[in-house]
Design a protein around this motif. Sequence first.
Motif, PDB file in Angstrom:
ATOM      1  N   GLY A   1     -21.453  11.923 -12.136  1.00  0.00           N
ATOM      2  CA  GLY A   1     -21.380  11.374 -13.359  1.00  0.00           C
ATOM      3  C   GLY A   1     -19.915  10.079 -13.570  1.00  0.00           C
ATOM      4  O   GLY A   1     -19.293   9.879 -11.799  1.00  0.00           O
ATOM      5  N   VAL A   2     -19.555   9.259 -14.367  1.00  0.00           N
ATOM      6  CA  VAL A   2     -18.859   8.391 -14.350  1.00  0.00           C
ATOM      7  C   VAL A   2     -17.759   8.720 -14.830  1.00  0.00           C
ATOM      8  O   VAL A   2     -16.998   8.621 -15.500  1.00  0.00           O
ATOM      9  N   TYR A   3     -16.798   9.717 -13.437  1.00  0.00           N
ATOM     10  CA  TYR A   3     -15.823   9.729 -13.911  1.00  0.00           C
ATOM     11  C   TYR A   3     -14.557  10.927 -13.114  1.00  0.00           C
ATOM     12  O   TYR A   3     -15.239  10.936 -12.131  1.00  0.00           O
ATOM     13  N   LYS A   4     -13.475  11.137 -13.590  1.00  0.00           N
ATOM     14  CA  LYS A   4     -12.941  11.772 -12.687  1.00  0.00           C
ATOM     15  C   LYS A   4     -12.625  13.160 -12.350  1.00  0.00           C
ATOM     16  O   LYS A   4     -12.234  13.291 -13.491  1.00  0.00           O
ATOM     17  N   PRO A   5     -12.734  14.519 -11.857  1.00  0.00           N
ATOM     18  CA  PRO A   5     -12.676  15.628 -11.527  1.00  0.00           C
ATOM     19  C   PRO A   5     -10.930  15.709 -12.277  1.00  0.00           C
ATOM     20  O   PRO A   5     -11.031  16.846 -12.857  1.00  0.00           O
ATOM     21  N   CYS A   6     -10.161  15.522 -11.863  1.00  0.00           N
ATOM     22  CA  CYS A   6      -8.503  15.670 -11.945  1.00  0.00           C
ATOM     23  C   CYS A   6      -7.914  14.095 -11.953  1.00  0.00           C
ATOM     24  O   CYS A   6      -8.260  13.538 -11.511  1.00  0.00           O
ATOM     25  N   LEU A   7      -6.724  13.687 -13.075  1.00  0.00           N
ATOM     26  CA  LEU A   7      -6.336  12.953 -13.258  1.00  0.00           C
ATOM     27  C   LEU A   7      -4.795  13.239 -13.412  1.00  0.00           C
ATOM     28  O   LEU A   7      -4.696  14.453 -14.271  1.00  0.00           O
ATOM     29  N   VAL A   8      -3.646  12.815 -12.750  1.00  0.00           N
ATOM     30  CA  VAL A   8      -2.638  13.334 -12.918  1.00  0.00           C
ATOM     31  C   VAL A   8      -1.302  11.879 -13.242  1.00  0.00           C
ATOM     32  O   VAL A   8      -1.637  10.972 -12.843  1.00  0.00           O
ATOM     33  N   ASP A   9      -1.352  12.232 -14.823  1.00  0.00           N
ATOM     34  CA  ASP A   9      -0.785  11.095 -15.810  1.00  0.00           C
ATOM     35  C   ASP A   9       1.397  11.492 -15.690  1.00  0.00           C
ATOM     36  O   ASP A   9       1.418  12.900 -16.859  1.00  0.00           O
ATOM     37  N   GLY A  10       2.330  11.324 -15.203  1.00  0.00           N
ATOM     38  CA  GLY A  10       3.225  12.109 -14.752  1.00  0.00           C
ATOM     39  C   GLY A  10       3.415  13.466 -14.852  1.00  0.00           C
ATOM     40  O   GLY A  10       2.908  13.989 -13.610  1.00  0.00           O
ATOM     41  N   LYS A  11       3.477  14.462 -15.577  1.00  0.00           N
ATOM     42  CA  LYS A  11       4.497  16.225 -15.224  1.00  0.00           C
ATOM     43  C   LYS A  11       2.811  16.705 -15.432  1.00  0.00           C
ATOM     44  O   LYS A  11       2.665  17.351 -15.978  1.00  0.00           O
ATOM     45  N   TYR A  12       1.953  15.685 -15.807  1.00  0.00           N
ATOM     46  CA  TYR A  12       0.371  16.781 -16.723  1.00  0.00           C
ATOM     47  C   TYR A  12      -0.810  16.215 -15.788  1.00  0.00           C
ATOM     48  O   TYR A  12      -0.624  15.089 -15.236  1.00  0.00           O
ATOM     49  N   LEU A  13      -1.571  17.176 -15.739  1.00  0.00           N
ATOM     50  CA  LEU A  13      -2.475  17.185 -14.980  1.00  0.00           C
ATOM     51  C   LEU A  13      -4.161  17.679 -15.752  1.00  0.00           C
ATOM     52  O   LEU A  13      -3.932  18.850 -16.343  1.00  0.00           O
TER      53      LEU A  13
END
Length: 156
Positions: free
Chosen positions: A25-37
């Motif tokens: 679908g329209v999404y990312k399997p994972c996303l890193v934001d600073g120190k968070y996954l």
Amino acid sequence: MEHNQADERFAALGLNLPPAPAPLGVYKPCLVDGKYLYLSGHGPVQDDKSLIIGRIGAALDMEQGKLAARQVGLTMLSTIKANLGSLNKVKRVIKVLGMVNCTPDFERHPYIINGCSELFAAVWGEENGIGVRSAVGFGSLPDNIPVEIEALFELY
């Protein structure tokens, strides 16, 4: 827990990582934001790329459901390795949301999601591998998969 042991601990379990799934679908399997996954909801991908299918309490029993949740956990580990290169980059599990595709009378959702949570505890240790969690029942899930799980991790 030494942060350089997650890959070794996983190897010691003797389990296979399925191929990391591509988004359906329209999404990312994972996303890193600073120190968070952040990991999107994952399903139970098997080694041949097929999905485990079936509703718990109907097509699948509790033990099959728990194994399906473990397979979701393995799929999530595969996404982490494919995108970060190593499980060692994860410091700890913060939050797990486990969604169970089950019959209306089924009430053992936490038991099912333990299949994933026990895997994470084995990989990152009791202290860092167990976070906060919700385990809830759904009337249906995409493609009739038995379990979908999303999670939030802290990175080193």
